[in-house]
Design a protein around this motif. Structure first.
Motif, mmCIF file in Angstrom:
data_model
loop_
_atom_site.group_PDB
_atom_site.id
_atom_site.type_symbol
_atom_site.label_atom_id
_atom_site.label_comp_id
_atom_site.label_asym_id
_atom_site.label_seq_id
_atom_site.Cartn_x
_atom_site.Cartn_y
_atom_site.Cartn_z
ATOM 1 N N SER A 90 0.835 -1.195 0.000
ATOM 2 C CA SER A 90 0.000 0.000 0.000
ATOM 3 C C SER A 90 0.873 1.249 0.000
ATOM 4 N N VAL A 91 2.030 1.170 0.701
ATOM 5 C CA VAL A 91 2.946 2.306 0.802
ATOM 6 C C VAL A 91 4.323 1.870 0.328
ATOM 7 N N ASN A 118 -0.184 2.054 -3.646
ATOM 8 C CA ASN A 118 -1.293 3.010 -3.565
ATOM 9 C C ASN A 118 -0.804 4.403 -3.189
ATOM 10 N N HIS A 119 0.312 4.471 -2.448
ATOM 11 C CA HIS A 119 0.852 5.751 -2.001
ATOM 12 C C HIS A 119 2.380 5.670 -1.996
ATOM 13 N N TRP A 139 0.450 16.579 -0.342
ATOM 14 C CA TRP A 139 0.236 15.480 -1.292
ATOM 15 C C TRP A 139 0.385 16.006 -2.719
ATOM 16 N N GLU A 178 0.771 14.407 -7.041
ATOM 17 C CA GLU A 178 0.561 13.264 -7.922
ATOM 18 C C GLU A 178 1.803 13.053 -8.798
ATOM 19 N N PRO A 188 -0.440 8.990 -5.742
ATOM 20 C CA PRO A 188 -0.294 10.052 -4.737
ATOM 21 C C PRO A 188 1.049 9.915 -4.008
ATOM 22 N N PHE A 222 0.445 12.451 6.698
ATOM 23 C CA PHE A 222 0.554 11.305 5.788
ATOM 24 C C PHE A 222 -0.419 10.202 6.207
ATOM 25 N N LEU A 269 -3.674 8.450 4.253
ATOM 26 C CA LEU A 269 -3.881 7.011 4.031
ATOM 27 C C LEU A 269 -5.296 6.604 4.425
#
Length: 298
Positions: free
Chosen positions: A148-149, A227-228, A254, A256, A265, A292, A296
């Protein structure tokens, strides 16, 4: 020369910082290293002949008459023939890969990989970046394959280069404490760096080196599909955001990042090394981590 025990703590601290800035990492190796054997192995790998002992400057030739100190007449000394020096071995040509060619080769190698493991193999075989010749090993991404990160730093440090994994040693421990404060662990993340080989003396990578390594980090992001992104430090933030601003201007917001046709992101904050050298910056990093974490959850 003053001993360490004779120095004031502030003087000793300044001296240690000077050694660190100069690239000194340890005083002694854990095991003895035969530098002469390393040098000869390097010469052999380049096809250069090993060094031989030089012949004596003067040699007695067979049948040559020697002077007799008891004779009344002096004999003219016979001229000795000097040994001819061996012809020098032809120098091995050094072929420099043009920047554009090295970038093209990196793009081809990265684009051919269909998994992170294939990408690691391609990077291990890649010889277009000069940093590979001075680093001990390739420091590749480590952690969850589909995270995810994804955490991205600038480059390996001495601990990373020795252990072969990103964010080792003191910086790694600091990073783990940072994530523990917002409920994340190292096992939840994919950790990597922009440049996979440690520059000598921990110097910043040059623009040429960064351009050559760009296809590899972008391919890592594309294959991992995070995802991030959490971007650590000045160099990594400028590199990924393609900005000339400093980390203090880029942190805490944040943004892109477009990678392989996908928008990811990304959030920038201070690098753990920034917190080790300037503990007062921890409050800024804590503010960033809370923001951060909120992103999330959102």
């Amino acid at each position: 020369m003053n001993a360490a025990r004779d120095l004031h703590p502030a003087q000793l601290r300044s001296l240690l910082h000077f050694y660190a800035d100069a690239g000194v990492e340890w005083l002694l190796e854990e095991e003895a290293v035969d530098r002469f054997a390393e040098f000869e192995a390097m010469r052999a790998a380049r096809g250069m002949p090993a060094e031989r002992e030089a012949p004596p400057a003067f040699q007695q030739q067979s049948g040559q008459q020697q002077p007799n100190p008891q004779q009344g007449t002096r004999q003219a000394p016979t001229r000795q023939e000097q040994p001819r020096a061996a012809a020098p071995a032809p120098a091995m040509p050094t072929v420099a890969i043009p920047d554009s060619q090295a970038v093209a080769e990196a793009e081809f190698a990265a684009g051919s990989a269909r998994s992170l493991e294939e990408l690691r193999t391609a990077m291990e075989a890649f010889n277009g970046c000069n940093l590979k010749t001075s680093a001990r090993c390739l420091v590749f991404a480590e952690g969850k394959a589909k995270p995810s990160v994804m955490v991205i730093g600038a480059m390996p440090n001495a601990d990373d280069d020795r252990d072969g994994q990103p964010f080792s040693g003191r910086q790694g421990a600091m990073l783990e404490r940072m994530f523990a404060g917002i409920g994340l662990s190292r096992a939840d993340l994919l950790l990597t760096n922009i440049v996979p080989w440690r520059p000598p003396g921990n110097r910043p990578p040059s623009q040429r080196e960064a351009d050559i390594c760009r296809p590899f980090i972008e391919r890592q992001i594309a294959l991992a599909e995070p995802n991030h992104l959490l971007v650590l430090g000045n160099f990594a933030a400028r590199f990924l955001f393609r900005s000339a601003d400093t980390i203090h201007q880029l942190r805490g917001e944040w943004r892109e990042i477009a990678v392989a046709g996908r928008s990811v992101p990304a959030f920038a904050t201070l690098h753990p090394q920034d917190l080790v050298t300037a503990p007062i910056s921890k409050r800024l990093a804590w503010q960033d981590l809370l923001a951060f974490r909120a992103g999330l959850n959102g």
